[in-house]
Design a protein around this motif. Structure first.
Motif, PDB file in Angstrom:
ATOM      1  N   VAL A 127      37.251   5.677 -42.497  1.00 33.60           N
ATOM      2  CA  VAL A 127      35.929   6.254 -42.716  1.00 33.60           C
ATOM      3  C   VAL A 127      34.855   5.172 -42.824  1.00 33.60           C
ATOM      4  N   PRO A 128      35.042   4.113 -43.629  1.00 28.83           N
ATOM      5  CA  PRO A 128      34.021   3.056 -43.659  1.00 28.83           C
ATOM      6  C   PRO A 128      33.790   2.457 -42.278  1.00 28.83           C
ATOM      7  N   ASN A 129      34.877   2.244 -41.522  1.00 29.64           N
ATOM      8  CA  ASN A 129      34.724   1.682 -40.182  1.00 29.64           C
ATOM      9  C   ASN A 129      33.911   2.592 -39.289  1.00 29.64           C
ATOM     10  N   TYR A 130      34.150   3.879 -39.426  1.00 30.60           N
ATOM     11  CA  TYR A 130      33.411   4.857 -38.640  1.00 30.60           C
ATOM     12  C   TYR A 130      31.930   4.783 -38.973  1.00 30.60           C
ATOM     13  N   ILE A 131      31.641   4.675 -40.260  1.00 32.33           N
ATOM     14  CA  ILE A 131      30.246   4.585 -40.682  1.00 32.33           C
ATOM     15  C   ILE A 131      29.599   3.326 -40.115  1.00 32.33           C
ATOM     16  N   ILE A 132      30.343   2.215 -40.138  1.00 41.15           N
ATOM     17  CA  ILE A 132      29.799   0.975 -39.587  1.00 41.15           C
ATOM     18  C   ILE A 132      29.454   1.151 -38.112  1.00 41.15           C
ATOM     19  N   LEU A 133      30.370   1.773 -37.365  1.00 41.84           N
ATOM     20  CA  LEU A 133      30.100   1.976 -35.946  1.00 41.84           C
ATOM     21  C   LEU A 133      28.884   2.875 -35.760  1.00 41.84           C
ATOM     22  N   ARG A 134      28.781   3.873 -36.635  1.00 35.17           N
ATOM     23  CA  ARG A 134      27.654   4.786 -36.481  1.00 35.17           C
ATOM     24  C   ARG A 134      26.349   4.052 -36.754  1.00 35.17           C
ATOM     25  N   VAL A 135      26.342   3.257 -37.824  1.00 38.52           N
ATOM     26  CA  VAL A 135      25.137   2.506 -38.179  1.00 38.52           C
ATOM     27  C   VAL A 135      24.760   1.530 -37.070  1.00 38.52           C
ATOM     28  N   LEU A 136      25.764   0.932 -36.426  1.00 34.69           N
ATOM     29  CA  LEU A 136      25.486  -0.009 -35.346  1.00 34.69           C
ATOM     30  C   LEU A 136      25.185   0.704 -34.035  1.00 34.69           C
ATOM     31  N   GLY A 137      25.244   2.036 -34.053  1.00 34.86           N
ATOM     32  CA  GLY A 137      24.956   2.787 -32.835  1.00 34.86           C
ATOM     33  C   GLY A 137      26.045   2.671 -31.789  1.00 34.86           C
ATOM     34  N   LEU A 138      27.277   2.398 -32.238  1.00 34.68           N
ATOM     35  CA  LEU A 138      28.343   2.156 -31.266  1.00 34.68           C
ATOM     36  C   LEU A 138      29.304   3.326 -31.125  1.00 34.68           C
ATOM     37  N   LEU A 139      28.944   4.477 -31.670  1.00 36.94           N
ATOM     38  CA  LEU A 139      29.834   5.618 -31.502  1.00 36.94           C
ATOM     39  C   LEU A 139      29.819   6.068 -30.051  1.00 36.94           C
ATOM     40  N   ASP A 140      30.911   6.645 -29.637  1.00 37.63           N
ATOM     41  CA  ASP A 140      31.036   7.147 -28.263  1.00 37.63           C
ATOM     42  C   ASP A 140      30.763   6.051 -27.237  1.00 37.63           C
ATOM     43  N   SER A 141      31.177   4.828 -27.538  1.00 36.42           N
ATOM     44  CA  SER A 141      30.989   3.750 -26.578  1.00 36.42           C
ATOM     45  C   SER A 141      32.224   2.868 -26.571  1.00 36.42           C
ATOM     46  N   TYR A 142      32.462   2.218 -25.459  1.00 41.62           N
ATOM     47  CA  TYR A 142      33.613   1.333 -25.379  1.00 41.62           C
ATOM     48  C   TYR A 142      33.402   0.062 -26.177  1.00 41.62           C
ATOM     49  N   THR A 143      32.141  -0.355 -26.283  1.00 41.26           N
ATOM     50  CA  THR A 143      31.865  -1.532 -27.111  1.00 41.26           C
ATOM     51  C   THR A 143      32.398  -1.287 -28.512  1.00 41.26           C
ATOM     52  N   GLY A 144      32.169  -0.068 -29.006  1.00 40.49           N
ATOM     53  CA  GLY A 144      32.626   0.261 -30.341  1.00 40.49           C
ATOM     54  C   GLY A 144      34.138   0.215 -30.472  1.00 40.49           C
ATOM     55  N   LEU A 145      34.827   0.454 -29.378  1.00 42.14           N
ATOM     56  CA  LEU A 145      36.283   0.411 -29.427  1.00 42.14           C
ATOM     57  C   LEU A 145      36.803  -1.006 -29.278  1.00 42.14           C
ATOM     58  N   ILE A 146      36.102  -1.811 -28.511  1.00 44.68           N
ATOM     59  CA  ILE A 146      36.609  -3.137 -28.180  1.00 44.68           C
ATOM     60  C   ILE A 146      36.251  -4.167 -29.230  1.00 44.68           C
ATOM     61  N   LEU A 147      35.046  -4.086 -29.777  1.00 45.39           N
ATOM     62  CA  LEU A 147      34.616  -5.104 -30.740  1.00 45.39           C
ATOM     63  C   LEU A 147      35.584  -5.316 -31.899  1.00 45.39           C
ATOM     64  N   PRO A 148      36.092  -4.241 -32.516  1.00 44.68           N
ATOM     65  CA  PRO A 148      37.031  -4.475 -33.623  1.00 44.68           C
ATOM     66  C   PRO A 148      38.231  -5.314 -33.238  1.00 44.68           C
ATOM     67  N   SER A 149      38.525  -5.428 -31.941  1.00 44.19           N
ATOM     68  CA  SER A 149      39.654  -6.271 -31.528  1.00 44.19           C
ATOM     69  C   SER A 149      39.434  -7.728 -31.853  1.00 44.19           C
ATOM     70  N   LEU A 150      38.180  -8.091 -32.094  1.00 39.97           N
ATOM     71  CA  LEU A 150      37.903  -9.477 -32.461  1.00 39.97           C
ATOM     72  C   LEU A 150      38.693  -9.855 -33.707  1.00 39.97           C
ATOM     73  N   ALA A 151      38.922  -8.844 -34.550  1.00 38.71           N
ATOM     74  CA  ALA A 151      39.536  -9.126 -35.840  1.00 38.71           C
ATOM     75  C   ALA A 151      41.037  -8.936 -35.803  1.00 38.71           C
ATOM     76  N   ASN A 152      41.697  -9.401 -34.780  1.00 37.02           N
ATOM     77  CA  ASN A 152      43.145  -9.229 -34.678  1.00 37.02           C
ATOM     78  C   ASN A 152      43.864 -10.327 -35.452  1.00 37.02           C
ATOM     79  N   VAL A 153      44.317  -9.987 -36.625  1.00 36.27           N
ATOM     80  CA  VAL A 153      44.934 -11.008 -37.475  1.00 36.27           C
ATOM     81  C   VAL A 153      46.353 -11.332 -37.043  1.00 36.27           C
ATOM     82  N   PHE A 154      47.093 -10.325 -36.609  1.00 35.27           N
ATOM     83  CA  PHE A 154      48.467 -10.558 -36.193  1.00 35.27           C
ATOM     84  C   PHE A 154      48.505 -11.602 -35.087  1.00 35.27           C
ATOM     85  N   GLY A 155      47.589 -11.480 -34.144  1.00 32.74           N
ATOM     86  CA  GLY A 155      47.530 -12.440 -33.049  1.00 32.74           C
ATOM     87  C   GLY A 155      47.254 -13.852 -33.547  1.00 32.74           C
TER      88      GLY A 155
END
Lengths: 277, 295, 412
Positions: A127-155
């Protein structure tokens, strides 16, 4: 005398391997076989491995999905998977390099912070992540799906472990020769961790390709939906279309298998020590 | 590594870390801090009502009747799963590292569970673990053991899930072990051959130390993931039978999305966090004893 | 600087053109689930019927499968991005309504008389309307005629009680080791419905206390347990099912009678190779059946509530849309005019479709508890163990009562 011994050992080895392989393959075979079952019962006792009336009905239903274009959804998934892979691999490898080989004050604590983020489940950060995407205007966009990949800790963790085994002297001599950090990273470090890098590419691709819940929630336009979501939608209330679901599941495996075969070839060719004297 | 000092280096280092770090702050840290705040609230996610209640959520969880069960089930899973996954991954990686005929075929076969959907896997595993007609019990009967009704029994459901999870994940982690094995500079083995080292000696002096960083990764990751086991439990038993396989994540999910109690779900997550942190710190402390980073 | 000015001017020139997507046009976001898996085309047609009758309103459909619909919707609502219109089923409708997430529709011009009184009552509270019903379905007893013939039994009738059903089930069970007589899972849903037919209930009249372990309830649970215990138990346990579903067994001709939803009709029509028919579920003193309805709600945060009201009113009662639903056999419309539903009766199998409408006379709504999820979990946790342990019905219900009271779920 010696030869006989090793022949017996080889036979035992293969027998064991085959037994394990059969057990390993069973669910996959069931999935495959179910995808070819039409109106017959899918769940039976004993399990029917070979369909009574094999049919391509399931696959046809997937290709002609009502309301969605299979081709479009597949393209979307591919795009998402590739972009996620690129973003993840680059950001994780660069960070891993720093953690592995460039000491700075607080790097241990920072890495600890990285790891700590893996210890909170995604369920509650959704839910917080969703709110962040909404605030950044990234809902319903691929940018919104791809950007969080920056934070891949396992990698980061995976590549860091691999990079930590690299011999410092190779890297130091290159730096003394005047090579920039970027050059050292690209020309020396990456080739030396090629097998793990190839594996990471596979894992990142799998993650992006299989991602389901997040695209489901973030993407609302029908033509932006990914294949996994579209297939998941077919899991309606009626539960009588399992052969279609299985056909879908089989189809979604194919690109991953392809990437797997490609990357494993790279793994096999081992590390490349080119660029070193 | 020795780095000649210069501001250029500092900038470059920062640039290398930046993408990952920025992503971490925005998409991980900020949400995580939010959940900390939620955990101190009575937060009905659907109604949107938030009320400060301090540590009440934590007290409710820790003194509730389900918590000891959740701990028990989660740890049962971990204790059974962890050693076995490490052993399997290591074994598989080593076997696949050898050059033998049909190696590629077997390798791909062992990878298929990773790509098989859990839905399909659950159907077959439910059959395998079935009490009356299940494959496992039939095999056990062949050696004279009467198997329990795995997934229908409170005691044996979790071990059943562990079997299914091991099957699914072994190939995944074996990939990493294999990659680590392939990353060993062949020069080491050549030198050892010249010195006349035995295979055992080669394993313990070269292979194991050079693979140990990856093994360490596997251990840490599997503790972190293992305590967060979810999908396998959800799809095989949904926390049942009779609450016999409730685990942290299953509880967290149900509090959040069945009961809309995000405060409780967040508090649960933080209790889990503390547990995971403890274990991970311990592992990092101990790594000096066996993990080898020198080349 | 000059370049910037030129750019701004260029954009300004185009602005009027862009906003030609007229000031009139309203786009409603509509989240739904019931069409997923089978009725996407029907839904599309319904939407285009509405849009053609209401130029200026466009519907942006967000269809999600049932399994993930509520997680997705809750996240969107909690994340401040609730859709304008969203579909609900009865259990979840109460959760949303009691938390104030369904707009009050009383003054939005919904023609209440078009809908059946029972469904309107179910979506109203304190005289205010909170949703517009769209479709309903229920559960009935579906039976395998071939197995009845084989056992020499006469077919079930609407007057059957549980005792009659049990007797028939035992005879059918005797037909073979892998043949079962009856199937009605021991779950929260089946429980709250069945006790209603014996005059019992989970809560007292003013919802101030739980009455789970009342004698009426114990009697019902006793009967349910009797089906799964003992050597020749008539109902397959989880173990007996071994991963299969009850539908799978019925389709394979291995169960005599099964209580399940009318949505099974298309599947059974396709897959059963024997004759089958339906009757209303047997009850104890009276009858009771499920009231499953899908309804459409408007989000209180929506800025387009008037347009949304037009939309959901049409989805529930516009004659052309209702006809599309009937033609597609997509559940039953909740309209007051039952004559329109006559066409439903003409499709066979099953021959006795009238039983579906008779069932509606005995419909029981789910208990109106805000904490229904917590209560359901407690109850299911105990009920699910009854197949394999020795707990008596009395002990089980006492245990549930104790846990429910301890969990303090009734605070207002």
């Amino acid at each position: 005398m010696r030869k006989k011994h090793s022949v017996v050992r080889t036979i035992l080895f293969y027998l064991l391997l085959i037994a394990m392989a059969i057990v390993t393959l069973l669910p996959f075979l069931w999935m495959l076989s179910s995808s070819f079952k039409g109106s017959e019962s899918i769940r039976t006792i004993p399990i029917r491995w070979i369909p009574e009336h094999p049919t391509l009905e399931g696959y046809r239903a997937v290709f002609n999905m009502q309301g969605f274009s299979f081709a479009r959804a597949s393209f979307n998934s591919l795009f998402l998977a590739l972009m996620c892979t690129v973003v993840q691999v680059f950001s994780a490898c660069m960070a891993a390099f720093v953690f592995a080989k460039i000491p700075f004050k607080g790097s241990g604590k920072l890495f600890g912070l990285y790891l700590a983020t893996m210890m909170i489940p995604g369920t509650v950060t959704m839910v917080p992540n969703y709110i962040i995407l909404r605030v950044l205007g990234l809902l319903d966009s691929y940018t919104g799906l791809i950007l969080p990949s920056l934070a891949n800790v396992f990698g980061v963790f995976l590549m860091r472990q691999s990079m930590m085994t690299l011999n410092d002297s190779y890297l130091e001599s290159a730096m003394l020769d005047g090579a920039s950090l970027y050059r050292v990273f690209l020309v020396i470090v990456l080739p030396m961790v090629a097998p793990t890098l190839a594996t990471m590419v596979l894992l990142a691709f799998m993650g992006g390709w299989n991602s389901y819940l997040w695209p489901l929630i973030v993407l609302t336009s029908t033509d932006k939906q990914t294949l996994q979501v579209v297939l998941g939608n077919m899991n309606g209330l009626y539960k009588n279309k399992e052969h279609v679901l299985m056909a879908g599941a089989v189809l979604t495996i194919l690109p991953i298998l392809l990437v797997y075969l490609l990357t494993q070839r790279k793994v096999d060719s081992g590390i490349s020590l080119g660029g070193l004297k | 590594m020795y780095l000649p000092k210069s501001t250029g280096r500092k900038v470059a280092t920062a640039a290398f870390l930046a993408p990952s770090l920025i992503g971490l702050v925005v998409f991980c840290l900020i949400p995580i801090v939010s959940t900390l705040v939620f955990s101190l609230m009575d937060y009905d996610m659907l109604a949107g009502s938030m009320q400060w209640i301090g540590l009440k959520n934590f007290v409710r969880i820790l003194t509730g009747r389900e918590f000891p069960q959740v701990l028990l089930h989660t740890f049962t899973y971990l204790v059974l799963y962890l050693p076995l996954i490490l052993a399997l991954a290591l074994m598989e990686g080593m076997v696949l590292n050898h050059n033998f005929k049909g190696r590629q075929v077997f390798r791909t076969i062992f990878y298929t569970p990773v790509i098989t959907s859990w839905v399909a896997a659950a159907v077959v595993w439910t059959w395998v673990l079935s009490g009356k007609y299940g494959l496992l019990n039939q095999m056990l009967a062949g050696i004279g053991i009467s198997g329990p009704p795995w997934l229908s029994s409170k005691e044996w459901a979790m071990p059943g899930i562990v079997f299914a999870a091991l099957w699914k994940d072994a190939g995944y982690y074996a990939l990493m072990v294999l990659a680590a094995l392939k990353s060993i500079d062949p020069a080491y083995y050549e030198a050892a051959a010249i010195d006349g080292a035995t295979p055992a000696r080669r394993f313990f002096s070269i292979t194991l130390p050079l693979v140990s960083p990856t093994l360490f990764l596997l251990m840490v990751i599997n503790v972190i993931y293992g305590l967060q086991v979810f999908e396998s439990v959800l799809i095989m038993t949904d926390g049942g039978p009779g609450g016999g396989t409730t685990v942290f994540l299953e509880r967290i999910y149900k509090y959040a999305f069945d009961q809309y109690k995000m405060g409780m779900a967040s508090a649960y997550s933080w209790i889990l966090f503390l547990l995971i942190l403890l274990f991970t710190l311990a592992q990092f402390r101990l790594q000096k004893k066996w993990v080898n980073y020198d080349a | 600087m000059k370049k910037l000015l030129a750019l701004v001017l260029a954009i300004a020139m185009f602005l009027p053109l862009i906003s030609v997507a007229s000031a009139e046009d309203v786009t409603l976001t509509y989240a739904c689930f019931s069409a997923a898996g089978a009725q996407e085309e029907t839904l599309k047609k319904m939407i285009s019927v509405f849009e053609s009758k209401n130029p200026g309103i466009k519907i942006d459909v967000q269809l999600t499968g049932y399994a993930d619909y509520f997680t997705t919707l809750a996240t969107k609502v909690a994340g401040g991005n609730a859709p304008d219109v969203f579909e609900m089923n009865m259990e979840n409708f109460l959760s949303y309504m009691l938390r104030g997430q369904t707009a009050d529709l009383t003054n939005l011009g919904i023609a209440k008389d078009n809908y059946s009184a029972g469904t309107i009552a179910a979506v109203s509270s304190d005289g205010k309307l909170y949703a517009v019903p769209e479709s309903f379905s229920t559960c009935v007893l579906i039976y395998n005629k071939a197995l009845f013939d084989q056992a020499g039994l006469s077919y079930p009738t609407d007057t059957w009680t549980w005792a009659d059903a049990q007797a028939a089930a035992e005879k059918i069970r005797a037909l073979g080791d892998d043949i079962w007589g009856y199937n009605q899972p021991i779950t929260y849903n089946e429980f709250y419905k069945s006790i209603a037919s014996n005059g019992g209930s989970l809560l007292n009249a003013d919802h101030s206390a739980f009455t789970v372990n009342s004698p009426e309830n114990v009697a019902v649970l006793d009967a349910m347990i009797a089906r799964v215990r003992g050597d020749k138990h008539v109902m397959p346990t989880q173990e007996d099912l071994a991963g299969r579903g009850d539908w799978d067994l019925f389709q394979d001709g291995k169960i005599g009678m099964i209580i399940t939803g009318i949505w099974a009709f298309p599947t059974f029509t396709e897959k059963c190779k024997f004759d089958w028919d339906i009757v209303t579920e047997p009850g104890f003193k009276t009858k009771a059946s499920f009231f499953f309805a899908n309804v459409n709600c408007i989000s209180p945060s929506s800025a387009k509530q008037e347009a949304a009201a037009k939309f959901i009113d049409a989805m529930g009662s516009d004659p052309d849309i209702v006809q599309l639903r009937l033609d597609a056999s997509w559940e039953l419309p909740t309209i007051a005019d039952q004559t329109k539903l006559a066409q439903y009766l003409t499709i066979t199998p099953p021959a006795n479709r009238a039983a579906v409408f008779t069932s509606m006379d005995y419909a029981v709504a789910p208990p109106a508890l805000q904490e229904s999820a917590a209560a359901t979990e407690i109850i299911n946790n105990v009920l699910s163990t009854l197949e394999t342990n020795d707990m008596t019905a009395q002990a089980a219900l006492d245990e549930i009562q104790a846990q429910l009271e301890e969990a303090d779920l009734l605070k207002k």
